[in-house]
Design a protein around this motif. Structure first.
Motif, mmCIF file in Angstrom:
data_model
loop_
_atom_site.group_PDB
_atom_site.id
_atom_site.type_symbol
_atom_site.label_atom_id
_atom_site.label_comp_id
_atom_site.label_asym_id
_atom_site.label_seq_id
_atom_site.Cartn_x
_atom_site.Cartn_y
_atom_site.Cartn_z
ATOM 1 N N ARG A 148 1.676 -5.626 -1.745
ATOM 2 C CA ARG A 148 2.191 -4.127 -1.903
ATOM 3 C C ARG A 148 1.179 -3.025 -1.569
ATOM 4 N NH1 ARG A 148 5.984 -3.529 -6.990
ATOM 5 N NH2 ARG A 148 6.360 -1.427 -6.014
ATOM 6 N N LEU A 149 -0.125 -3.256 -1.719
ATOM 7 C CA LEU A 149 -1.359 -2.549 -1.751
ATOM 8 C C LEU A 149 -2.085 -2.724 -0.136
ATOM 9 C CD1 LEU A 149 -2.728 -2.702 -5.428
ATOM 10 C CD2 LEU A 149 -1.164 -1.010 -4.255
ATOM 11 N N ILE A 150 -2.148 -3.962 -0.139
ATOM 12 C CA ILE A 150 -3.237 -4.015 1.372
ATOM 13 C C ILE A 150 -2.276 -4.003 2.360
ATOM 14 C CG2 ILE A 150 -4.697 -5.221 2.671
ATOM 15 C CD1 ILE A 150 -5.874 -4.249 -0.163
ATOM 16 N N VAL A 151 -1.488 -2.776 2.432
ATOM 17 C CA VAL A 151 -0.461 -2.434 3.780
ATOM 18 C C VAL A 151 -0.862 -1.133 4.452
ATOM 19 C CG1 VAL A 151 1.182 -3.870 2.481
ATOM 20 C CG2 VAL A 151 1.164 -1.569 1.956
ATOM 21 N N GLY A 152 -0.339 -1.044 5.450
ATOM 22 C CA GLY A 152 -0.613 0.117 6.365
ATOM 23 C C GLY A 152 -1.747 0.556 6.663
ATOM 24 N N ASP A 153 -2.311 1.766 6.176
ATOM 25 C CA ASP A 153 -3.890 2.076 6.393
ATOM 26 C C ASP A 153 -4.750 1.565 5.506
ATOM 27 O OD1 ASP A 153 -2.702 3.576 8.678
ATOM 28 O OD2 ASP A 153 -2.459 5.445 7.489
ATOM 29 N N VAL A 154 -4.283 1.006 4.272
ATOM 30 C CA VAL A 154 -5.111 0.678 3.244
ATOM 31 C C VAL A 154 -5.838 -0.679 3.670
ATOM 32 C CG1 VAL A 154 -5.503 -0.085 0.994
ATOM 33 C CG2 VAL A 154 -3.813 1.541 1.708
ATOM 34 N N LEU A 155 -7.073 -0.756 3.792
ATOM 35 C CA LEU A 155 -7.832 -1.933 4.237
ATOM 36 C C LEU A 155 -8.430 -2.819 3.089
ATOM 37 C CD1 LEU A 155 -9.745 -0.356 7.117
ATOM 38 C CD2 LEU A 155 -7.652 -1.674 7.373
ATOM 39 N N ARG A 156 -8.888 -1.991 1.869
ATOM 40 C CA ARG A 156 -9.424 -2.707 0.987
ATOM 41 C C ARG A 156 -9.126 -2.021 -0.432
ATOM 42 N NH1 ARG A 156 -13.987 -6.147 2.310
ATOM 43 N NH2 ARG A 156 -12.147 -7.382 2.817
ATOM 44 N N LEU A 187 -15.548 4.107 7.156
ATOM 45 C CA LEU A 187 -14.401 4.059 6.267
ATOM 46 C C LEU A 187 -14.163 5.217 5.499
ATOM 47 C CD1 LEU A 187 -14.792 0.548 4.952
ATOM 48 C CD2 LEU A 187 -13.208 1.524 6.575
ATOM 49 N N LEU A 188 -12.855 5.678 5.051
ATOM 50 C CA LEU A 188 -12.705 6.887 3.959
ATOM 51 C C LEU A 188 -12.308 6.216 2.590
ATOM 52 C CD1 LEU A 188 -12.479 9.879 3.427
ATOM 53 C CD2 LEU A 188 -10.032 9.518 3.813
ATOM 54 N N GLU A 189 -13.131 6.363 1.496
ATOM 55 C CA GLU A 189 -12.853 5.728 0.318
ATOM 56 C C GLU A 189 -12.117 6.879 -0.432
ATOM 57 O OE1 GLU A 189 -16.892 5.691 -1.989
ATOM 58 O OE2 GLU A 189 -16.468 4.159 -0.394
ATOM 59 N N VAL A 190 -10.997 6.604 -1.234
ATOM 60 C CA VAL A 190 -10.589 7.422 -2.046
ATOM 61 C C VAL A 190 -10.242 6.992 -3.522
ATOM 62 C CG1 VAL A 190 -8.320 8.967 -2.336
ATOM 63 C CG2 VAL A 190 -9.048 8.400 -0.018
ATOM 64 N N TYR A 191 -10.493 7.776 -4.451
ATOM 65 C CA TYR A 191 -10.426 7.266 -5.839
ATOM 66 C C TYR A 191 -9.190 8.020 -6.411
ATOM 67 C CZ TYR A 191 -15.427 7.077 -4.341
ATOM 68 O OH TYR A 191 -16.251 6.921 -3.387
ATOM 69 N N GLU A 216 -9.576 2.490 -6.395
ATOM 70 C CA GLU A 216 -10.214 2.993 -5.181
ATOM 71 C C GLU A 216 -9.555 2.095 -4.017
ATOM 72 O OE1 GLU A 216 -14.863 3.283 -3.204
ATOM 73 O OE2 GLU A 216 -14.330 1.621 -4.642
ATOM 74 N N ALA A 217 -9.249 2.968 -2.967
ATOM 75 C CA ALA A 217 -8.614 2.660 -1.761
ATOM 76 C C ALA A 217 -9.532 2.868 -0.413
ATOM 77 C CB ALA A 217 -7.076 2.994 -1.452
ATOM 78 N N TYR A 218 -9.593 1.993 0.385
ATOM 79 C CA TYR A 218 -10.419 2.141 1.595
ATOM 80 C C TYR A 218 -9.462 2.276 2.806
ATOM 81 C CZ TYR A 218 -14.782 0.769 -0.951
ATOM 82 O OH TYR A 218 -15.670 0.646 -1.851
ATOM 83 N N TYR A 219 -9.852 3.400 3.518
ATOM 84 C CA TYR A 219 -8.886 3.661 4.905
ATOM 85 C C TYR A 219 -9.852 3.698 5.802
ATOM 86 C CZ TYR A 219 -5.386 5.323 1.288
ATOM 87 O OH TYR A 219 -4.530 5.443 0.250
ATOM 88 N N SER A 220 -9.550 3.232 6.971
ATOM 89 C CA SER A 220 -10.181 3.479 8.262
ATOM 90 C C SER A 220 -10.366 4.692 8.776
ATOM 91 C CB SER A 220 -9.368 2.609 9.474
ATOM 92 O OG SER A 220 -10.229 3.026 10.752
ATOM 93 N N TYR A 221 -11.631 5.272 8.591
ATOM 94 C CA TYR A 221 -11.758 6.634 9.156
ATOM 95 C C TYR A 221 -11.254 6.981 10.728
ATOM 96 C CZ TYR A 221 -13.762 11.303 8.471
ATOM 97 O OH TYR A 221 -13.934 12.509 8.580
#
Length: 442
Positions: free
Chosen positions: A97-105, A164-168, A182-187
C-alpha cells in the motif's frame, strides 16, 4: 566653399534619401519582438517554477495522506522496539500500500535519528543526524520537502534512482510517541508533472502575448509614421532655416566683397598714387600715405570679418589667398606674419578645406590666447601629402589639456582628420609657443 567637406548636412541628406518609414518601424517591431521573447522566457520560467511548486505540493499532500491513512493506523510499539514480527507485518503493508505509484522508498524515523523502518531493511536500526527541517516536522508536525542529498550515508541505497524528492510528515504511535514518516519520489516525476502544468498554461500565455503584439504593432506602425512625418517636417524647416541663413550670409559677404571692399581697395590705391604725385608737397603726401595705410588696415580687418561671416571658396580663390585673408587680423594686431604656400593645384578640395580649418583654429587660438610676436604659416605639397605647419611664439599651453576641454576646435578637427586618414600633431609648452602640424593625403 567649405561646405564641400564632410558635415552634418551631408549625413542628413543621406538620411533623407532613405525610406522615411523604414528605420522607426523596424526599431519598434524589433523592440516588440525582443519584448515578446523576454516575456515568453520570463513567463515560461515563472510558469515552470509555479508548476514545480505545484508538483511538490501534490507530493507533500500525497505524503500527508499516506501518513495519516496508511502509516499511522499500522504503527505499533513492537515496530518501534524493533520486533521482527512487527517489522515483517509492516513490511508486507508497505510493499502493498505504500511503495506504489510515484513512491520509490519509505523510511520511518524516531526522535533520536534511528530508522525504525525502511523498505530497505539493511537500514533498520541505523542512526543518523536529523536535519533542521526534519527535526521541525517531527516536533511540530506539518510536511516539508527537499531534493535528496544522495551523498549522505542514509541515502546510499537511493543513488541508483537518480535525483529524488524526499517529503517528511509527522506520525504518531499509539501511546503518544512522535515519529517521522519519509517518502521518496522520483524528481523526474515531479518534472513530468511540472511539464504537464506548463503545457496547459503555455498556450494561454503565448496566445495572450501574440494577441497583444498583434494589436499593438498596427498602433506602433501608425505612431511611427506620424512621428517620422513630424521629424521630417522639423528637419525640412531646419534645413530651410539653415539654407536661408547660409544664403543670407553668402549675400552679405558677396555684397561687401563686391562693394565696400572694392571701394576701399580703390581708395587705398588712389591715396597711395596721389601721395606719390604730390612729391612737391611732402606734408600732404605723408597724410595721404597714412590715410592709404589706414584704409588698407581696415580693408584687411573687413576681409577677415568676411571670412568669419562666410568661409572662402577655396576652389575659386585658392588656399594661399584664403590663408592670407585669415592672417589679416594678426597683421592688424601688429603681429609679424610669415605665409608661405606651395602650389596646391591638384590637391583634393576636402584636404584644402581641412588645412584651412586647422590654420584658422591655430591662428585664432594664438591671437586670442597666446599673445605672440610672430606667426609663421607654411604649406608644402609633396607627391602624396599636403603638410601644414603653423608656428607661433606665444604663451603656449599644455597639450594634455586638450581632451579636458581646452582648444575644442582643434580637438573636434582631430576627429575629422583621423576620419580623412590624416594626422594632427600639437607641440607646445608654457612660455615656448605652439607648433601645429597637419599631414593629410592630397
Amino acid at each position: 566653399m567649405l561646405g564641400r567637406w564632410p558635415s552634418r548636412t551631408s549625413g542628413s541628406a543621406a538620411a533623407a534619401r532613405r525610406p522615411r518609414w523604414t528605420r522607426p518601424v523596424i526599431q519598434f517591431v524589433a523592440a516588440g519582438i525582443v519584448a515578446l521573447v523576454i516575456l515568453l522566457v520570463a513567463s515560461g520560467w515563472l510558469t515552470k517554477r509555479a508548476a514545480t511548486a505545484e508538483a511538490i505540493v501534490v507530493a507533500r499532500s500525497t505524503t500527508q495522506l499516506l501518513a495519516t491513512t496508511v502509516v499511522e493506523p499500522a504503527l505499533s510499539r513492537g515496530l518501534v522496539q524493533g520486533r521482527t514480527v512487527s517489522i515483517d507485518r509492516f513490511d508486507r503493508l508497505a510493499l502493498r500500500r505504500l511503495i506504489v505509484g510515484d513512491v520509490l522508498r519509505i523510511k520511518i524515523w524516531d526522535a533520536s535519528g534511528r530508522i525504525v523502518y525502511s523498505d530497505k531493511t539493511q537500514l533498520i536500526g541505523d542512526r543518523f543526524t536529523l536535519g533542521a527541517e526534519e527535526r521541525a516536522v517531527l516536533d511540530n508536525g506539518g510536511t516539508a520537502a527537499q531534493v535528496s542529498d544522495l551523498t549522505a550515508p542514509e541515502n546510499r541505497y537511493e543513488r541508483s534512482f537518480g535525483q529524488l524528492l524526499e517529503v517528511y510528515a509527522q506520525v504518531w504511535v499509539p501511546g503518544g510517541r512522535k515519529l517521522m514518516f519519509e517518502a521518496y519520489y522520483s524528481y523526474a516525476d515531479v518534472s513530468r508533472r511540472s511539464a504537464q502544468v506548463l503545457k496547459e498554461f503555455r498556450p494561454i500565455t503565448v496566445a495572450g502575448l501574440v494577441i497583444f503584439v498583434a494589436l499593438t504593432v498596427p498602433l506602433v506602425w501608425v505612431l511611427a509614421r506620424r512621428l517620422d512625418a513630424s521629424a521630417a517636417e522639423r528637419e525640412r524647416l531646419l534645413m530651410a532655416a539653415v539654407e536661408a541663413s547660409e544664403h543670407e550670409r553668402r549675400r552679405i559677404a558677396r555684397d561687401l566683397h563686391d562693394g565696400v571692399v572694392q571701394d576701399l581697395a580703390g581708395i587705398s590705391f588712389g591715396a597711395s598714387a596721389t601721395a606719390r604725385e604730390l612729391s612737391d608737397r611732402p606734408e600732404v603726401a605723408r597724410r595721404l600715405e597714412a590715410l592709404g595705410l589706414g584704409v588698407r588696415r581696415s580693408l584687411r580687418t573687413l576681409r577677415s570679418l568676411l571670412v568669419e561671416i562666410y568661409p572662402p571658396d577655396l576652389a575659386t580663390e585658392g588656399l594661399a589667398a584664403a590663408l592670407d585673408d585669415l592672417l589679416a587680423p594678426a597683421v592688424a594686431a601688429g603681429i609679424d606674419v610669415d605665409l608661405q604656400v606651395a602650389d596646391t593645384t591638384g590637391v583634393r578640395p576636402d584636404a584644402s578645406a581641412l588645412a584651412w580649418r586647422v590654420a584658422q583654429e591655430a591662428v585664432r587660438n594664438a591671437v586670442r590666447h597666446g599673445r605672440p610676436q610672430s606667426i609663421r604659416v607654411t604649406v608644402t605639397v609633396s607627391a602624396d601629402l599636403l603638410v601644414l605647419i603653423v608656428v607661433d611664439d606665444g604663451a603656449g599651453f599644455v597639450p594634455a589639456s586638450v581632451p579636458r576641454g581646452d582648444h575644442l576646435g582643434l580637438r573636434g578637427l582631430r576627429d575629422l582628420i583621423i576620419e580623412a586618414g590624416g594626422a594632427l600633431e600639437i607641440e607646445s609648452a608654457p612660455g615656448v609657443g605652439t607648433t601645429v602640424r597637419l599631414e593629410i593625403s592630397r
